[in-house]
Write a protein that holds these residues in place. Structure first.
Motif, PDB file in Angstrom:
ATOM      1  N   ASP A 129      26.128  21.814  50.692  1.00  0.00           N
ATOM      2  CA  ASP A 129      26.365  23.129  50.067  1.00  0.00           C
ATOM      3  C   ASP A 129      27.787  23.617  50.359  1.00  0.00           C
ATOM      4  O   ASP A 129      28.479  24.118  49.472  1.00  0.00           O
ATOM      5  CB  ASP A 129      25.324  24.126  50.584  1.00  0.00           C
ATOM      6  CG  ASP A 129      25.377  25.442  49.852  1.00  0.00           C
ATOM      7  OD1 ASP A 129      25.471  25.435  48.606  1.00  0.00           O
ATOM      8  OD2 ASP A 129      25.349  26.495  50.541  1.00  0.00           O
ATOM      9  N   LEU A 130      28.225  23.451  51.618  1.00  0.00           N
ATOM     10  CA  LEU A 130      29.583  23.870  51.982  1.00  0.00           C
ATOM     11  C   LEU A 130      30.631  23.077  51.208  1.00  0.00           C
ATOM     12  O   LEU A 130      31.632  23.641  50.744  1.00  0.00           O
ATOM     13  CB  LEU A 130      29.811  23.698  53.486  1.00  0.00           C
ATOM     14  CG  LEU A 130      29.178  24.752  54.388  1.00  0.00           C
ATOM     15  CD1 LEU A 130      29.369  24.371  55.857  1.00  0.00           C
ATOM     16  CD2 LEU A 130      29.779  26.117  54.115  1.00  0.00           C
ATOM     17  N   ARG A 180      33.401  24.559  48.824  1.00  0.00           N
ATOM     18  CA  ARG A 180      34.833  24.259  49.002  1.00  0.00           C
ATOM     19  C   ARG A 180      35.444  23.821  47.674  1.00  0.00           C
ATOM     20  O   ARG A 180      36.549  24.239  47.317  1.00  0.00           O
ATOM     21  CB  ARG A 180      35.014  23.145  50.048  1.00  0.00           C
ATOM     22  CG  ARG A 180      35.067  23.617  51.445  1.00  0.00           C
ATOM     23  CD  ARG A 180      35.512  22.487  52.396  1.00  0.00           C
ATOM     24  NE  ARG A 180      35.062  22.783  53.728  1.00  0.00           N
ATOM     25  CZ  ARG A 180      34.120  22.122  54.400  1.00  0.00           C
ATOM     26  NH1 ARG A 180      33.562  21.069  53.881  1.00  0.00           N
ATOM     27  NH2 ARG A 180      33.781  22.508  55.594  1.00  0.00           N
ATOM     28  N   GLU A 181      34.717  22.950  46.993  1.00  0.00           N
ATOM     29  CA  GLU A 181      35.209  22.479  45.684  1.00  0.00           C
ATOM     30  C   GLU A 181      35.342  23.657  44.720  1.00  0.00           C
ATOM     31  O   GLU A 181      36.329  23.765  43.994  1.00  0.00           O
ATOM     32  CB  GLU A 181      34.272  21.415  45.114  1.00  0.00           C
ATOM     33  CG  GLU A 181      34.341  20.087  45.839  1.00  0.00           C
ATOM     34  CD  GLU A 181      33.330  19.073  45.327  1.00  0.00           C
ATOM     35  OE1 GLU A 181      32.782  19.262  44.214  1.00  0.00           O
ATOM     36  OE2 GLU A 181      33.087  18.095  46.043  1.00  0.00           O
ATOM     37  N   VAL A 211      38.706  27.797  42.023  1.00  0.00           N
ATOM     38  CA  VAL A 211      39.098  29.202  41.871  1.00  0.00           C
ATOM     39  C   VAL A 211      40.560  29.364  42.269  1.00  0.00           C
ATOM     40  O   VAL A 211      41.335  30.061  41.581  1.00  0.00           O
ATOM     41  CB  VAL A 211      38.175  30.127  42.698  1.00  0.00           C
ATOM     42  CG1 VAL A 211      38.733  31.543  42.779  1.00  0.00           C
ATOM     43  CG2 VAL A 211      36.768  30.134  42.109  1.00  0.00           C
ATOM     44  N   GLU A 212      40.973  28.716  43.368  1.00  0.00           N
ATOM     45  CA  GLU A 212      42.368  28.795  43.803  1.00  0.00           C
ATOM     46  C   GLU A 212      43.296  28.234  42.713  1.00  0.00           C
ATOM     47  O   GLU A 212      44.358  28.797  42.425  1.00  0.00           O
ATOM     48  CB  GLU A 212      42.576  28.022  45.110  1.00  0.00           C
ATOM     49  CG  GLU A 212      42.019  28.721  46.327  1.00  0.00           C
ATOM     50  CD  GLU A 212      42.116  27.854  47.591  1.00  0.00           C
ATOM     51  OE1 GLU A 212      42.253  26.606  47.489  1.00  0.00           O
ATOM     52  OE2 GLU A 212      42.044  28.425  48.689  1.00  0.00           O
ATOM     53  N   SER A 213      42.875  27.115  42.134  1.00  0.00           N
ATOM     54  CA  SER A 213      43.692  26.517  41.053  1.00  0.00           C
ATOM     55  C   SER A 213      43.780  27.466  39.870  1.00  0.00           C
ATOM     56  O   SER A 213      44.869  27.656  39.290  1.00  0.00           O
ATOM     57  CB  SER A 213      43.080  25.190  40.598  1.00  0.00           C
ATOM     58  OG  SER A 213      43.135  24.254  41.624  1.00  0.00           O
TER      59      SER A 213
END
Length: 117
Positions: A90-91, A95-96, A101-103
């Motif tokens: 799940d983590l 993270r993915e 979202v960061e991208s």
């Protein structure tokens, strides 16, 4: 005289017989005493054996109980390991998603920066 000799011989034989009978009786009493001692020792050994068997039975019960507790603990550990594995999966998924979202944010920030220029 021959009658006296034979009487003495009979008396001597009777004396030897009494001595032999006394020796047989003494040996019988000794054997009875040894037998009683051995019976007592066997009884004591039997009692000790019963105590040892009782201790062994208690230890076997304790071992069975501990095996049960160990099995339960092993099951709990396996359950926790599966939960931790699920949490890790799940983590990694989060993270993915966070990288995505960061991208996206980086692209938006870059687009806003280009518009401002």
């Amino acid at each position: 005289r021959a009658s006296g000799d034979s009487t003495q011989a009979v008396v001597a034989l009777e004396q030897k017989l009494r001595v032999a009978e006394a020796e047989v009786e003494r040996r019988r009493r000794d054997a009875d005493g040894e037998l009683q001692e051995k019976e007592i020792a066997l009884t004591e050994m039997g009692v000790e054996l019963d105590v040892v068997k009782g201790d062994a039975a208690k230890r076997a019960e304790e071992a069975a109980k501990l095996r049960g507790e160990l099995d339960e603990a092993r099951d709990e550990c396996q359950t926790m390991a599966r939960k931790l594995e699920n949490i890790a999966v799940d983590l990694e998924s989060k993270r993915e998603r966070l990288r995505d979202v960061e991208s996206e944010l980086a692209l938006k920030v870059s687009a806003v920066g280009e518009k401002e220029e």
